[in-house]
Design a protein around this motif. Sequence first.
Motif, mmCIF file in Angstrom:
data_model
loop_
_atom_site.group_PDB
_atom_site.id
_atom_site.type_symbol
_atom_site.label_atom_id
_atom_site.label_comp_id
_atom_site.label_asym_id
_atom_site.label_seq_id
_atom_site.Cartn_x
_atom_site.Cartn_y
_atom_site.Cartn_z
ATOM 1 N N GLY A 1 0.819 -1.209 0.000
ATOM 2 C CA GLY A 1 0.000 0.000 0.000
ATOM 3 C C GLY A 1 0.849 1.253 0.000
ATOM 4 N N PHE A 2 1.943 1.240 0.761
ATOM 5 C CA PHE A 2 2.864 2.371 0.793
ATOM 6 C C PHE A 2 3.471 2.603 -0.588
ATOM 7 N N PHE A 3 3.953 1.520 -1.199
ATOM 8 C CA PHE A 3 4.548 1.647 -2.537
ATOM 9 C C PHE A 3 3.524 2.129 -3.557
ATOM 10 N N ALA A 4 2.309 1.588 -3.484
ATOM 11 C CA ALA A 4 1.254 1.985 -4.431
ATOM 12 C C ALA A 4 0.932 3.472 -4.292
ATOM 13 N N ALA A 5 0.897 3.961 -3.059
ATOM 14 C CA ALA A 5 0.619 5.388 -2.831
ATOM 15 C C ALA A 5 1.710 6.275 -3.424
ATOM 16 N N LYS A 6 2.916 5.748 -3.544
ATOM 17 C CA LYS A 6 4.046 6.492 -4.126
ATOM 18 C C LYS A 6 4.134 6.293 -5.634
ATOM 19 N N GLY A 7 3.219 5.496 -6.196
ATOM 20 C CA GLY A 7 3.235 5.248 -7.636
ATOM 21 C C GLY A 7 4.207 4.171 -8.068
ATOM 22 N N VAL A 8 4.731 3.402 -7.114
ATOM 23 C CA VAL A 8 5.687 2.332 -7.412
ATOM 24 C C VAL A 8 4.905 1.038 -7.635
ATOM 25 N N GLU A 9 5.031 0.466 -8.829
ATOM 26 C CA GLU A 9 4.275 -0.737 -9.160
ATOM 27 C C GLU A 9 5.068 -2.014 -8.967
#
Length: 190
Positions: A105-113
């Motif tokens: 979720g943290f990565f997704a919020a930063k746009g990291v897929e």
Amino acid sequence: MRILLQNRFPAYGQVAFFAGLEAGNRECGGDYNFVFMDRSPESVARDPLLLGRIDGCVGSMVSEHWLTPELKRAKRWVNLVEWSETPGVSSVGFDYREIGRRARGFFAAKGVERVLVVASVAQARGADLFQGVCEGGREHSVPGNPVECGPIFERGELREWLRGLTGSAGVIAVSDAMARMVVEEAFRLD
């Protein structure tokens, strides 16, 4: 009461746990004395001299096959990191699946897929972390949910994976030691 604690320099999560033990002991007026060891609980269990001077042991047990019924009755054993399936052994551990979901979720919020999970899926905690990261990708609607399990035992393979990265990627490791290895290999890249 003398409690043997594994490792004078434990991992971050264990430091917090040990600090909590000591604080609880002070607040409750407990008579616990904490003694650090520089070896595994398994070797302590084989040392009758040391075993005779302690009332319990807290540490990261590699396995529990050496815990005889007599040892379990005579001493209090607390296993850190992994969940014990041995009756009479208490466990304090992490919810690796939830950690994986939150990290994703943290990565997704930063746009990291793209995410690399540095863990062995042959071990329960590694499998749980990997599964949590995958679940987190689905929960956060990450397109294609690109999750890879990293080559954790061979530094050369890890370095090649890092070298081949294009764009941003998230990395989550199952332990401080594995995270340190990833950082070391990243610094070695040209």
